[in-house]
Write a protein that holds these residues in place. Structure first.
Motif, PDB file in Angstrom:
ATOM      1  N   ASP A 126      27.942  49.569  -3.958  1.00 34.28           N
ATOM      2  CA  ASP A 126      28.269  50.674  -4.848  1.00 34.28           C
ATOM      3  C   ASP A 126      29.644  50.423  -5.440  1.00 34.28           C
ATOM      4  O   ASP A 126      30.430  49.638  -4.916  1.00 34.28           O
ATOM      5  CB  ASP A 126      28.196  52.036  -4.146  1.00 34.28           C
ATOM      6  CG  ASP A 126      29.031  52.125  -2.889  1.00 34.28           C
ATOM      7  OD1 ASP A 126      29.994  51.346  -2.730  1.00 34.28           O
ATOM      8  OD2 ASP A 126      28.749  52.993  -2.055  1.00 34.28           O
ATOM      9  N   LEU A 127      29.906  51.057  -6.565  1.00 32.99           N
ATOM     10  CA  LEU A 127      31.160  50.866  -7.284  1.00 32.99           C
ATOM     11  C   LEU A 127      31.489  52.173  -7.993  1.00 32.99           C
ATOM     12  O   LEU A 127      30.624  52.757  -8.652  1.00 32.99           O
ATOM     13  CB  LEU A 127      31.001  49.730  -8.316  1.00 32.99           C
ATOM     14  CG  LEU A 127      32.215  49.362  -9.134  1.00 32.99           C
ATOM     15  CD1 LEU A 127      33.295  48.755  -8.247  1.00 32.99           C
ATOM     16  CD2 LEU A 127      31.824  48.362 -10.222  1.00 32.99           C
ATOM     17  N   ARG A 153      24.222  60.029   0.282  1.00 30.13           N
ATOM     18  CA  ARG A 153      24.550  59.897   1.694  1.00 30.13           C
ATOM     19  C   ARG A 153      24.522  61.264   2.354  1.00 30.13           C
ATOM     20  O   ARG A 153      24.697  62.292   1.713  1.00 30.13           O
ATOM     21  CB  ARG A 153      25.898  59.219   1.884  1.00 30.13           C
ATOM     22  CG  ARG A 153      27.058  60.128   1.791  1.00 30.13           C
ATOM     23  CD  ARG A 153      28.348  59.439   2.173  1.00 30.13           C
ATOM     24  NE  ARG A 153      29.397  60.385   1.873  1.00 30.13           N
ATOM     25  CZ  ARG A 153      30.658  60.122   1.901  1.00 30.13           C
ATOM     26  NH1 ARG A 153      31.067  58.927   2.205  1.00 30.13           N
ATOM     27  NH2 ARG A 153      31.544  61.037   1.627  1.00 30.13           N
ATOM     28  N   VAL A 154      24.291  61.235   3.645  1.00 28.15           N
ATOM     29  CA  VAL A 154      24.324  62.438   4.470  1.00 28.15           C
ATOM     30  C   VAL A 154      24.858  62.020   5.834  1.00 28.15           C
ATOM     31  O   VAL A 154      24.540  60.933   6.329  1.00 28.15           O
ATOM     32  CB  VAL A 154      22.926  63.104   4.582  1.00 28.15           C
ATOM     33  CG1 VAL A 154      21.927  62.188   5.250  1.00 28.15           C
ATOM     34  CG2 VAL A 154      23.004  64.441   5.295  1.00 28.15           C
ATOM     35  N   ALA A 155      25.666  62.864   6.413  1.00 32.48           N
ATOM     36  CA  ALA A 155      26.189  62.576   7.749  1.00 32.48           C
ATOM     37  C   ALA A 155      25.059  62.637   8.765  1.00 32.48           C
ATOM     38  O   ALA A 155      24.174  63.493   8.682  1.00 32.48           O
ATOM     39  CB  ALA A 155      27.287  63.575   8.121  1.00 32.48           C
TER      40      ALA A 155
END
Length: 167
Positions: A126-127, A153-155
């Motif tokens: 990713d950037l 994303r998810v924790a």
């Protein structure tokens, strides 16, 4: 693999346990560049997770005259629907004083060799969208932005807590 650069004798090699503190410091520097909160990093975690037969990541370091000037960290990934191995580049960092010396290109070249050696068909990362210098650098390497893909994303705690819920 030793190579010549504008910076001098540049060597790219796997991270050794003795490199963990320097890699941790560079990870903190990268967080500062990205304006992220300073991470709490214990170099022993890098030794545990980045060396040995059950490592979670591979880390390559760029070294000049015994001093580390950069690193690239990759993890294995697998796309089941395509039955393809991939590498995920989690970090690429070259210290400010050593940029534009060929160290970043040398690290990425070795990441490519590592991908081939592990049978990976591609390297992904990713950037930040506003990182124009990064886009230009990766573009010169032949990378292209995948515009139909969004990184989410998810924790893990949220997933664990949601396991009993239905939506």
């Amino acid at each position: 693999m030793p190579s010549a650069s504008k910076y001098g004798a540049l060597k790219i090699r796997p991270m050794a346990p003795a490199d963990a503190a320097a890699v941790a410091q560079m990870a903190r520097e990268l967080a500062a560049v990205l304006d992220d909160p300073e991470p709490v990093i214990d170099p022993n975690d890098f030794v545990r997770d980045g060396t040995g037969p059950e490592r979670w990541f591979d880390c390559l370091v760029a070294e000049v005259d015994g001093t580390l000037i950069g690193y690239a960290m990759v993890c294995r990934a697998y796309e089941a629907h395509m039955a393809k191995r991939r590498l995920w580049l989690s970090d690429l960092y070259v210290r400010a004083h050593a940029r534009r010396t060929g160290a970043g290109r040398a690290l990425m070249t070795e990441v490519g060799r590592l991908a081939i050696a592990q049978g990976a068909e591609a390297v992904y990362w990713d950037l930040w969208r506003l990182n124009r210098l990064g886009k230009a650098f990766y573009g010169r390497l032949g990378a292209v932005e995948i515009d139909d893909l969004a990184i989410w994303r998810v924790a893990s705690q949220h997933l664990a807590a949601a396991s009993g819920e239905s939506h």
